[in-house]
Design an enzyme around this catalytic site. Structure first.
Site, PDB file in Angstrom:
ATOM      1  N   CYS A  25      54.621 -50.966  37.156  1.00 13.34           N
ATOM      2  CA  CYS A  25      54.414 -51.142  38.596  1.00 13.34           C
ATOM      3  C   CYS A  25      55.027 -50.004  39.423  1.00 13.34           C
ATOM      4  O   CYS A  25      54.371 -49.439  40.290  1.00 13.34           O
ATOM      5  CB  CYS A  25      54.936 -52.499  39.051  1.00 13.34           C
ATOM      6  SG  CYS A  25      56.649 -52.824  38.630  1.00 13.34           S
ATOM      7  N   HIS A  40      60.140 -54.302  44.450  1.00 11.10           N
ATOM      8  CA  HIS A  40      61.047 -53.203  44.134  1.00 11.10           C
ATOM      9  C   HIS A  40      61.083 -52.299  45.366  1.00 11.10           C
ATOM     10  O   HIS A  40      60.060 -52.108  46.024  1.00 11.10           O
ATOM     11  CB  HIS A  40      60.525 -52.360  42.965  1.00 11.10           C
ATOM     12  CG  HIS A  40      60.399 -53.103  41.675  1.00 11.10           C
ATOM     13  ND1 HIS A  40      61.483 -53.587  40.997  1.00 11.10           N
ATOM     14  CD2 HIS A  40      59.314 -53.427  40.921  1.00 11.10           C
ATOM     15  CE1 HIS A  40      61.076 -54.180  39.880  1.00 11.10           C
ATOM     16  NE2 HIS A  40      59.763 -54.100  39.816  1.00 11.10           N
TER      17      HIS A  40
END
Lengths: 338, 338
Positions: free
Chosen positions: B138, B214
């Protein structure tokens, strides 16, 4: 002896009171307490005189907390007042101190204008005989302790500082987000560091949900030579900075401090995480952890010494270091995480 | 039509299955499930055929989950297998796929050697007719989507990447630290990005206790001209990247996605946090948030299309974007946080 009182017996105040009590040149005349809570009881258990607002004396006495007098009387007893009130309250208190002709040491939560922004390693001499000193905040103190030695040895072109803030201190029950990451572009840290030392800097802060240690990262661009990993060890050998090479979590550092039997697991120093060192061209990346509750304690003591011109910088810092056990803590942490 | 199955119906698998089902060139022949849990029931409720290990069929039937066949039979039905197994399991599965002469798309949790490291925007053409493709993780996907357009327009000397990782995904009940910050120097992200695009890069990751997004920060040193804030808007106008100027917490982004009615609050894009932009000399600091559960979904679909040479890059990306609603989500988020 310098008569010192602590006005505001919270996270910083209680630690500064302990240190002041142990200092050979300082007499702790007492602390102020505004609510009759566990902190007040424990202060008395440890032999600290507690002064309270006149109207609150009954509440303290009925809880069995002996009261030594009013806050007003406490301030009158002191040569220097350590103001560790909640952020922004120091500004109002300053008026009172000024009327009384008292010296005072404020904390980093106050605006820069309240007094000389102070870091012992960086500008102790400027603080000699200053009536009002402001010990810069925990992260700014960490940056000053690390950047000052770097600027003495290398030429820094610019520092980008990125901070992972703890969400709350251990004793907080509210005030932090539970799950989110919160960011603040152009955080105060860069300008705050620059109020103490001359270094080009920009900063940002990310707040995350944990309680122990701020984690700071610096991206430093050097003009010419940059420090290698070994140079870092050399440069900070005798500084108030611990050099950890194998720590991988903030909890490991806290656990080590607990295992070493340190009161409140205080280590009073930023921990340079040497294993985070990365370099490219003229630039270096390096992270450090800041024990946010205790790092400014040495600076509060040195500020008192400086504003009363009681010692030279070297003598003051050495004395403070010794009474807090800093060289010993540094040696043990560095060995444990070597 | 390309017959596709999803082997491993977890965080990524369930999202890719939804997208595959909606694609005009893809027929979703089914998904594999290894335990008879809520995910299996809900897959059936949404009309997805479920295939299970032979010995587990009873467990599924007794829970009322209709079983369409064995995992073996599922694999045989597919032209391309999307392997969204737990990290490291894909490596073992690859042997089976190879024996069966099947094409497969693996995830970033597998080692780089398992197949061509893939990002649609960066190297779609290399993936044409490739039997084994690995969609990078990701954060790496986020970096590729952002760095590729930057490298086309500017000359990057070096990127220091610092990542604040989420501690766990929303559906995890364990696996994350509760209070600590954990760091990993020399994280895999730099070399992973470099397996896709040619850019000098170093990276570090800090894991913190939250579940959504994140947060990545890049310190980019440019050789010569650097992008200003306005250039950033221009550069990413037509990219799979959302540009947010007033978001201040990851929770605000998640809340907006929920309010927009997006399934599972998936936005499929990194969000460039334009308000974090800082510049000095030839260097730029810039942060972006990565919705870790959904960002690789478009790349999985494009990888299927590429390995079956079903469309050109432009056509594939446009088709995938449309079926996932990416341009619409981008427009709305950008407006909401303008």
């Amino acid at each position: 002896m310098i008569n010192v009182c602590v006005n505001g017996y919270g996270t910083i105040g209680k630690r500064v009171a302990d240190a002041a009590k142990a200092h050979s040149k300082i007499r702790l005349v007492g602390v102020s307490k505004y609510s009759a809570d566990a902190d007040a009881s424990i202060a008395r258990m440890q032999g600290i005189d507690v002064f309270v607002p006149k109207e609150s004396a009954g509440a303290f006495e009925s809880k069995g907390v002996e009261v030594s007098g009013t806050v007003e009387e406490l301030l009158d007893k002191a040569d220097s007042i350590v103001d560790a009130s909640p952020d922004g309250v120091g500004r109002k208190n300053r008026v009172v101190y000024e009327e009384k002709g008292k010296k005072a040491v404020f904390q980093g939560g106050e605006e820069a204008g309240i007094g000389l922004s102070f870091n012992a390693r960086s500008n102790f001499e400027k603080a000699l005989n200053q009536n009002f000193i402001r010990v810069v905040s925990c992260n700014t103190t960490g940056y000053c302790r690390i950047l000052k030695p770097l600027t003495e040895r290398y030429k820094i072109k610019h520092v980008f500082a990125s901070l992972i803030r703890r969400g709350a201190d251990l004793n907080d029950a509210k005030g932090s987000q539970l799950n989110s990451v919160e960011w603040k572009a152009k955080s105060h840290h860069a300008s705050d560091v620059q109020s103490v030392i001359d270094v080009p800097m920009s900063s940002i802060a990310f707040k995350v949900p944990h309680t122990h240690s701020h984690i700071n990262s610096m991206f430093i661009e050097f003009d010419g030579e940059k420090p290698g990993k070994d140079d870092i060890y050399e440069l900070f050998r005798n500084e108030r900075v611990a050099l950890l090479n194998t720590a991988a979590t903030s909890s490991q550092i806290v656990e080590a401090a607990r295992d070493l039997g340190l009161k409140r697991y205080d280590i009073f120093m930023p921990c340079l995480l040497v294993n985070t060192y990365m370099a490219n061209g003229n630039s270096v990346f390096l992270s450090f952890a800041v024990p946010q509750e205790s790092i400014v304690v040495p600076e509060n003591i040195d500020a008192i010494i400086a504003q009363n011109s009681a010692m030279s910088r070297e003598e003051s810092m050495r004395t403070t270091d010794k009474l807090l056990g800093i060289p010993d803590i540094k040696e043990k942490l560095e060995k444990a995480f070597s």
